[in-house]
Design a protein around this motif. Structure first.
Motif, PDB file in Angstrom:
ATOM      1  N   GLU A 175     -32.159  23.095 -24.126  1.00 38.38           N
ATOM      2  CA  GLU A 175     -32.274  24.679 -24.742  1.00 38.38           C
ATOM      3  C   GLU A 175     -33.025  25.364 -23.513  1.00 38.38           C
ATOM      4  O   GLU A 175     -32.650  26.561 -22.934  1.00 38.38           O
ATOM      5  CB  GLU A 175     -33.076  25.133 -26.044  1.00 38.38           C
ATOM      6  CG  GLU A 175     -32.736  26.618 -26.174  1.00 38.38           C
ATOM      7  CD  GLU A 175     -33.222  26.906 -27.592  1.00 38.38           C
ATOM      8  OE1 GLU A 175     -33.643  28.281 -27.978  1.00 38.38           O
ATOM      9  OE2 GLU A 175     -33.675  26.031 -28.503  1.00 38.38           O
TER      10      GLU A 175
ATOM     11  N   ARG B 164     -23.851  27.025 -26.728  1.00 38.28           N
ATOM     12  CA  ARG B 164     -23.327  27.894 -25.990  1.00 38.28           C
ATOM     13  C   ARG B 164     -21.797  27.787 -25.906  1.00 38.28           C
ATOM     14  O   ARG B 164     -21.392  28.847 -25.784  1.00 38.28           O
ATOM     15  CB  ARG B 164     -23.738  27.540 -24.463  1.00 38.28           C
ATOM     16  CG  ARG B 164     -23.439  28.520 -23.578  1.00 38.28           C
ATOM     17  CD  ARG B 164     -24.000  28.089 -22.092  1.00 38.28           C
ATOM     18  NE  ARG B 164     -23.499  26.808 -21.656  1.00 38.28           N
ATOM     19  CZ  ARG B 164     -24.261  25.866 -21.241  1.00 38.28           C
ATOM     20  NH1 ARG B 164     -25.479  25.759 -21.762  1.00 38.28           N
ATOM     21  NH2 ARG B 164     -23.705  24.835 -20.899  1.00 38.28           N
TER      22      ARG B 164
ATOM     23  N   LYS C 116     -19.425  28.922 -21.182  1.00 42.97           N
ATOM     24  CA  LYS C 116     -19.289  28.009 -22.197  1.00 42.97           C
ATOM     25  C   LYS C 116     -19.099  26.574 -21.796  1.00 42.97           C
ATOM     26  O   LYS C 116     -18.829  25.689 -22.321  1.00 42.97           O
ATOM     27  CB  LYS C 116     -18.104  28.379 -23.337  1.00 42.97           C
ATOM     28  CG  LYS C 116     -18.322  29.803 -23.716  1.00 42.97           C
ATOM     29  CD  LYS C 116     -17.379  29.989 -24.762  1.00 42.97           C
ATOM     30  CE  LYS C 116     -17.301  31.268 -25.298  1.00 42.97           C
ATOM     31  NZ  LYS C 116     -16.298  31.739 -26.383  1.00 42.97           N
TER      32      LYS C 116
ATOM     33  N   PHE D 139     -29.623  28.329 -23.903  1.00 42.74           N
ATOM     34  CA  PHE D 139     -29.011  27.918 -25.174  1.00 42.74           C
ATOM     35  C   PHE D 139     -28.572  26.361 -24.887  1.00 42.74           C
ATOM     36  O   PHE D 139     -28.456  25.850 -23.862  1.00 42.74           O
ATOM     37  CB  PHE D 139     -27.557  28.657 -25.448  1.00 42.74           C
ATOM     38  CG  PHE D 139     -27.817  30.002 -25.591  1.00 42.74           C
ATOM     39  CD1 PHE D 139     -28.240  30.679 -26.933  1.00 42.74           C
ATOM     40  CD2 PHE D 139     -27.734  30.873 -24.529  1.00 42.74           C
ATOM     41  CE1 PHE D 139     -28.332  31.653 -27.028  1.00 42.74           C
ATOM     42  CE2 PHE D 139     -27.919  32.481 -24.801  1.00 42.74           C
ATOM     43  CZ  PHE D 139     -28.077  32.757 -25.776  1.00 42.74           C
TER      44      PHE D 139
ATOM     45  N   SER E  35     -26.228  23.218 -24.812  1.00 43.49           N
ATOM     46  CA  SER E  35     -24.729  23.462 -24.406  1.00 43.49           C
ATOM     47  C   SER E  35     -23.816  23.446 -25.625  1.00 43.49           C
ATOM     48  O   SER E  35     -22.872  24.187 -25.462  1.00 43.49           O
ATOM     49  CB  SER E  35     -24.471  22.022 -23.799  1.00 43.49           C
ATOM     50  OG  SER E  35     -24.815  20.742 -24.456  1.00 43.49           O
TER      51      SER E  35
ATOM     52  N   PHE F 123     -29.324  32.048 -19.881  1.00 44.01           N
ATOM     53  CA  PHE F 123     -28.398  30.631 -20.106  1.00 44.01           C
ATOM     54  C   PHE F 123     -29.571  29.790 -20.963  1.00 44.01           C
ATOM     55  O   PHE F 123     -29.194  28.649 -21.249  1.00 44.01           O
ATOM     56  CB  PHE F 123     -28.356  30.189 -18.745  1.00 44.01           C
ATOM     57  CG  PHE F 123     -26.951  29.527 -18.812  1.00 44.01           C
ATOM     58  CD1 PHE F 123     -25.755  30.213 -18.859  1.00 44.01           C
ATOM     59  CD2 PHE F 123     -26.929  28.078 -18.535  1.00 44.01           C
ATOM     60  CE1 PHE F 123     -24.698  29.427 -18.296  1.00 44.01           C
ATOM     61  CE2 PHE F 123     -25.637  27.452 -18.605  1.00 44.01           C
ATOM     62  CZ  PHE F 123     -24.560  28.304 -18.389  1.00 44.01           C
TER      63      PHE F 123
ATOM     64  N   LYS G  80     -20.654  30.395 -28.478  1.00 44.11           N
ATOM     65  CA  LYS G  80     -21.169  31.618 -28.535  1.00 44.11           C
ATOM     66  C   LYS G  80     -20.527  32.504 -27.937  1.00 44.11           C
ATOM     67  O   LYS G  80     -20.035  32.382 -26.886  1.00 44.11           O
ATOM     68  CB  LYS G  80     -22.740  31.577 -27.968  1.00 44.11           C
ATOM     69  CG  LYS G  80     -23.329  32.857 -27.942  1.00 44.11           C
ATOM     70  CD  LYS G  80     -24.940  32.774 -27.295  1.00 44.11           C
ATOM     71  CE  LYS G  80     -25.625  33.862 -27.363  1.00 44.11           C
ATOM     72  NZ  LYS G  80     -25.955  34.601 -28.638  1.00 44.11           N
TER      73      LYS G  80
END
Length: 567
Positions: free
Chosen positions: A509, A554, A492, A549, A551, A547, A557
């Motif tokens: 992304e 993330r 994260k 996503f 930031s 990975f 998530k």
């Protein structure tokens, strides 16, 4: 009579495929593979102490894969294992394809069309991000290659793409259904889903025309695939510029959700709404359920995990009947899943090896001048003290002991800077609509070049302070936790300023934008890439495919472990 005529033309190939399927890895094989400590017998960490360990190459040689890695030099990379396993699958498929007659040969042609679509999208996306053409062609799947693929890299819009390349391929009828012409990141996803929609509908119609057991089994599999794509398109389109009408146009016109479910999903605006609509797949949204048809598991499963397991279940059922073509499709899908499992195990094993290598190094080696040169720039004392001093200075007027507040509530903790007040759903909708009206579209952002960095600023030394701030941030995030616990925090974390072969100055992304020491701006796709960085004498590895996503997404998530799927 059906069995008699089937065996005349296709009985031999059915026997071949059933033989291939019997060689698929079972639970015992996977148990042995997960116990491996090296990829090819070279164990840098345990060899110092005289330990012996099993290797992945040796375990795979005891299966149907045999000595497919015999001519590969050591050390073997996980990507090499994936490449050679794929080559073996392609050779088996081509043998069946070359010996097939109509209508089986046409059925096998349809299986290759999906790979052609993936290759076309890969080349278009890579060209958009200015990737090397030869590198992109090497990454294309062998089953989806065609002669004019290289020309895809010069097309600037869909019309040119169709006129110069696609018109001579089996994908030509699918491209005629596209409603977009410009090639950009949003339209690429529309192109991908439109092509798959046309492909699934065409393949579904062909299987229905074949009829019999083939039509029955394949229609069930393709209906599930269409429903899965429909659900994923719906969920992934939330908070994007894609309108509800355009979303519905991307749904394949088949499946258990068609047509009533499609109308409802086109107007869904959250995941819970989707769950109430898809009654047939509602259990898949429950992350506490047991694995499909198996024993209970303590690990939560994502929606994709449930989809994968159910797909494997449908493919396995095809081998319980005879005299049909669905088993050829099922074998290809099961074998692909097996290769993904092997790659995941190989990458995990390689990650453990790299961690052990650095942990076993003597301190005088780690602290040597040569090793220090390879490390990231040190953080200055001024940079280290900036955040604590700033926070405590801001709290002095309202709090008596600001240092104590910082140590108890801020130090070594991840904080969300945006903490909006809870409001009613109506206010949220109004704010969302206002936000959409005021915000810039993706096209406007490209035209204004809002994220473009001027060439005169492509200088490595300009971003060293950003890297120093990131090092301080990641060091506080690490705190006193162990490497295992820190990995969860790392998922994260913000990576703006991290050194990943260069200083990361912009993360989207799908890509990292890095400034190298040669003052070159490089755009590195996350997909099919592996990034590593060293922190506190531990090597951490980021797998780009997992990975993908933004930031901000993330940070909120919840990541789950994904075990391999037992075939």
């Amino acid at each position: 009579m059906e069995a008699l005529y089937f065996n005349v033309n296709d009985g031999y190939l059915e026997g071949i495929v059933r033989g291939y399927k019997s060689a698929i890895l079972n639970t015992t094989h996977y148990l042995n593979l997960t116990q491996c400590e090296t990829l090819d017998g070279i164990n840098f960490s345990n060899s110092v102490h005289g330990f012996t360990s099993t290797d992945l190459k040796l375990q795979l040689s005891a299966t149907d894969y045999g000595n497919f890695l015999a001519n590969e030099p050591s050390p073997i990379a996980a990507s090499t294992i994936h490449e050679k396993a794929t080559q073996k699958l392609v050779a088996e498929f081509k043998y069946v394809h070359n010996n097939a007659t109509q209508p089986l040969s046409k059925f096998l042609d349809y299986l290759t069309y999906a790979y052609m679509i993936d290759n076309v999208i890969l080349l278009i996306t890579g060209t958009l991000h200015q990737r090397d053409t030869n590198e992109l062609l090497e990454r294309c799947h062998p089953l989806g290659k065609f002669d004019t693929m290289a020309a895809l890299c010069v097309a600037t819009n869909v019309t040119d793409l169709y006129d110069t390349v696609i018109v001579e391929t089996p994908l030509a009828p699918y491209f005629q259904k596209l409603s977009v012409n410009d090639i950009d990141e949003l339209n690429i996803e529309i192109i991908r889903n439109t092509l798959y929609k046309a492909y699934l509908e065409d393949f579904y119609g062909y299987c229905k025309r074949i009829g019999g057991v083939t039509g029955e089994l394949m229609c069930e599999i393709l209906e599930f695939e269409a429903d899965r794509r429909t659900i994923n398109i719906t969920i992934n389109s939330f908070d994007t510029e894609l309108s509800r009408d355009d979303r519905e146009k991307l749904f394949p016109s088949l499946g258990k959700l068609y047509p009533d479910g499609h109308v409802k999903l086109a107007r869904a605006d959250c995941r819970d709404h989707v769950k109430t609509i898809v009654e047939e797949y509602r259990p898949f949204f429950d992350t506490t359920l047991n694995s499909f048809g198996g024993a209970a598991t303590s690990e939560a499963k994502s929606l994709d995990d449930h989809f994968f397991e159910y797909e494997v279940h449908l493919n396995k059922l095809t081998f319980q009947q005879q005299f049909h073509y669905a088993m050829f499709y099922a074998f290809l899908k099961l074998k692909e899943q097996e290769i993904r499992n092997i790659l995941w195990i190989a990458e995990y094993t390689n990650c453990i090896i790299m961690s052990n290598i650095y942990s076993q190094l003597p301190k005088h080696v780690i602290n040597s001048p040569e090793a220090k040169k390879e490390r990231q720039p040190p953080v200055s004392e001024t940079t280290k003290k900036f955040v604590p001093n700033f926070v405590m200075g801001a709290l002095e007027e309202t709090v008596k002991d600001s240092a104590k507040v910082y140590d108890s509530k801020l130090k070594d903790k991840v904080l969300l800077l945006d903490n909006p007040l809870k409001t009613s759903n109506e206010k949220k909708k109004r704010r969302r609509s206002k936000r959409k009206i005021k915000s810039m579209s993706a096209k406007e952002k490209r035209e204004t070049r809002i994220y473009e960095i001027p060439k005169e600023c492509h200088r490595y030394e300009l971003f060293i302070p950003l890297n120093e701030l990131w090092l301080q941030y990641i060091d506080e995030l690490y705190g006193t936790s162990s490497p295992t616990i820190f990995v969860q925090k790392l998922l994260k974390a913000d990576f703006h300023g991290a050194i990943l072969t260069g200083i990361n100055i912009h993360e989207t992304e799908n890509v990292f934008k890095l400034i190298t020491k040669d003052n070159v701006l490089k755009v590195i796709p996350k997909g099919h890439s592996v990034f590593t960085f060293l922190l506190r004498d531990h090597m951490f590895t980021l797998y780009g495919d997992q990975f993908r996503f933004r930031s901000a997404v993330r940070a909120a998530k919840k990541f789950k472990n994904k075990p391999t799927i037992d075939l």
